[in-house]
Design an enzyme around this catalytic site. Structure first.
Site, PDB file in Angstrom:
ATOM      1  N   HIS A 138      90.943  32.100   6.555  1.00  0.00           N
ATOM      2  CA  HIS A 138      90.391  32.076   5.049  1.00  0.00           C
ATOM      3  C   HIS A 138      90.234  30.764   4.339  1.00  0.00           C
ATOM      4  O   HIS A 138      91.124  29.973   4.504  1.00  0.00           O
ATOM      5  CB  HIS A 138      90.755  33.332   4.401  1.00  0.00           C
ATOM      6  N   ASP A 145      92.090  28.859  -3.196  1.00  0.00           N
ATOM      7  CA  ASP A 145      92.860  28.818  -2.016  1.00  0.00           C
ATOM      8  C   ASP A 145      92.239  27.943  -1.228  1.00  0.00           C
ATOM      9  O   ASP A 145      90.840  27.958  -1.033  1.00  0.00           O
ATOM     10  CB  ASP A 145      92.752  30.228  -1.412  1.00  0.00           C
ATOM     11  N   LYS A 185      95.178  25.050  -4.064  1.00  0.00           N
ATOM     12  CA  LYS A 185      96.538  25.297  -3.834  1.00  0.00           C
ATOM     13  C   LYS A 185      96.692  25.863  -2.409  1.00  0.00           C
ATOM     14  O   LYS A 185      95.444  26.092  -1.836  1.00  0.00           O
ATOM     15  CB  LYS A 185      96.918  26.553  -4.535  1.00  0.00           C
ATOM     16  N   HIS A 201      92.771  26.118   2.333  1.00  0.00           N
ATOM     17  CA  HIS A 201      93.769  26.067   3.415  1.00  0.00           C
ATOM     18  C   HIS A 201      93.271  24.991   4.663  1.00  0.00           C
ATOM     19  O   HIS A 201      91.829  24.971   5.034  1.00  0.00           O
ATOM     20  CB  HIS A 201      94.146  27.347   4.024  1.00  0.00           C
ATOM     21  N   SER A 235      99.730  30.927   7.201  1.00  0.00           N
ATOM     22  CA  SER A 235      99.367  32.344   6.943  1.00  0.00           C
ATOM     23  C   SER A 235      98.321  33.227   7.832  1.00  0.00           C
ATOM     24  O   SER A 235      98.138  34.317   7.989  1.00  0.00           O
ATOM     25  CB  SER A 235      98.821  32.690   5.618  1.00  0.00           C
ATOM     26  N   ALA A 262      93.711  37.791  -5.549  1.00  0.00           N
ATOM     27  CA  ALA A 262      93.920  39.336  -5.702  1.00  0.00           C
ATOM     28  C   ALA A 262      94.866  39.598  -6.489  1.00  0.00           C
ATOM     29  O   ALA A 262      96.150  39.088  -6.417  1.00  0.00           O
ATOM     30  CB  ALA A 262      94.030  39.850  -4.268  1.00  0.00           C
ATOM     31  N   GLU A 283     102.891  28.470   2.259  1.00  0.00           N
ATOM     32  CA  GLU A 283     102.092  29.507   1.542  1.00  0.00           C
ATOM     33  C   GLU A 283     102.291  28.996   0.203  1.00  0.00           C
ATOM     34  O   GLU A 283     103.334  28.687  -0.302  1.00  0.00           O
ATOM     35  CB  GLU A 283     102.510  30.978   2.088  1.00  0.00           C
ATOM     36  N   CYS A 333      97.651  36.360  -5.234  1.00  0.00           N
ATOM     37  CA  CYS A 333      97.594  35.277  -6.039  1.00  0.00           C
ATOM     38  C   CYS A 333      97.605  35.599  -7.360  1.00  0.00           C
ATOM     39  O   CYS A 333      98.195  34.616  -8.102  1.00  0.00           O
ATOM     40  CB  CYS A 333      96.449  34.473  -5.346  1.00  0.00           C
ATOM     41  N   ASP A 362      91.113  32.393  -7.502  1.00  0.00           N
ATOM     42  CA  ASP A 362      90.579  32.566  -6.394  1.00  0.00           C
ATOM     43  C   ASP A 362      89.167  33.291  -6.161  1.00  0.00           C
ATOM     44  O   ASP A 362      88.969  34.182  -5.366  1.00  0.00           O
ATOM     45  CB  ASP A 362      91.348  32.986  -5.520  1.00  0.00           C
TER      46      ASP A 362
HETATM   47  C1  VGL Z   1      95.168  35.366  -1.339  1.00  0.00           C
HETATM   48  C2  VGL Z   1      95.897  36.367   0.684  1.00  0.00           C
HETATM   49  C3  VGL Z   1      95.872  35.200   1.212  1.00  0.00           C
HETATM   50  C4  VGL Z   1      94.792  35.574  -2.867  1.00  0.00           C
HETATM   51  C5  VGL Z   1      95.133  34.324  -0.619  1.00  0.00           C
HETATM   52  O1  VGL Z   1      93.928  34.802  -3.116  1.00  0.00           O
HETATM   53  O2  VGL Z   1      95.289  36.539  -3.426  1.00  0.00           O
HETATM   54  N1  VGL Z   1      95.663  36.503  -0.555  1.00  0.00           N
HETATM   55  N2  VGL Z   1      95.624  34.052   0.639  1.00  0.00           N
HETATM   56 ZN    ZN Z   2      95.395  32.167   1.662  1.00  0.00          ZN
END
Ligand code: VGL
Ligand code: ZN
Length: 205
Positions: free
Chosen positions: A77, A54, A102, A56, A62, A137, A109, A141, A16
């Site tokens: 996001h 990510d 993903k 979405h 989320s 992060a 989620e 993830c 990500d």
């Molecule tokens: C993530 C919060 C929401 C990540 C993804 O990539 O860590 N964190 N969606």
């Molecule tokens: Zn996300």
């Protein structure tokens, strides 16, 4: 310790590194940009590099009007096909990057790159036995990708200084690293990665 990268058996999973998780994005991670030069030095060591995104839909479960930056409550996001969802431009992609999307279902989620994707199948098809995980992060993830890799039976190494966390509340990222370690992940630093040269040398002479 040193990790000798075997390009045939080892894979890099870059989680990500997308515009929305970087400064100016919808869900920016402090110091997130710092992972990019490190990752750019890692990818050439591997034959197999996987880049998760990510990805979405607009009505993803989320997304919250009043996000809490934890407990699955985030600002919108990484919307499908938007600039925020693109991998950052400074990230050098190899010739054969494999991109894994993903979190594509509105009602589910998916922090982990393995969840609802063919990542495991593709790793097995390539004969991968050990995965090195980095990116964003650390406490979401990256963590869930590491835990799923362990569950799937891969030797799993977190490259700690090639990852950054949301870290809210403060300490959450460090706690995530401890949890990964406790569940069997190895915790490495970039400087411990070394290229394996013998095979290349045999082939070249
Ligand atoms: C993530 C919060 C929401 C990540 C993804 O990539 O860590 N964190 N969606
Ligand atoms: Zn996300």
């Amino acid at each position: 310790m040193l990790y000798h990268i075997n390009p045939a058996r080892d894979a890099l999973i870059v989680v990500d590194v997308q515009n929305d998780f970087l400064p100016g994005g919808a869900l920016p991670i402090n110091d997130g940009l710092e992972v990019i030069p490190v990752i750019n030095r890692l990818t050439p060591l591997f034959n197999h590099s996987f880049f998760t995104r990510d990805w979405h839909p607009v009505n993803h479960v989320s997304f919250s009007e009043y996000p809490q930056y934890r407990d699955g409550s985030w600002p919108p996001h990484c919307l499908v096909d938007t600039p925020g969802a693109e991998l950052h431009d400074d990230l050098h992609l190899p010739d054969n990057p494999i991109v894994i999307n993903k979190g594509t279902h509105s009602n589910r989620e998916a922090y982990s790159g393995f969840q609802g994707t063919d990542l495991e199948t593709r790793l097995r098809r390539e004969g991968v036995e050990r995965v090195f995980v980095c990116g964003l992060a650390t406490d979401y993830c990256v963590k869930f990708t590491v835990l799923d890799a362990l569950r799937s039976g891969f030797q799993t190494v977190l490259i700690e200084d090639a990852a950054r966390g949301v870290d809210h509340p403060l300490g959450n990222a460090a706690q995530a690293v401890q949890e990964m370690k406790q569940k069997g992940a190895q915790i490495a630093q970039y400087r411990e990665m070394v290229a394996s040269l013998p095979e290349l040398m045999v082939n070249e002479f």
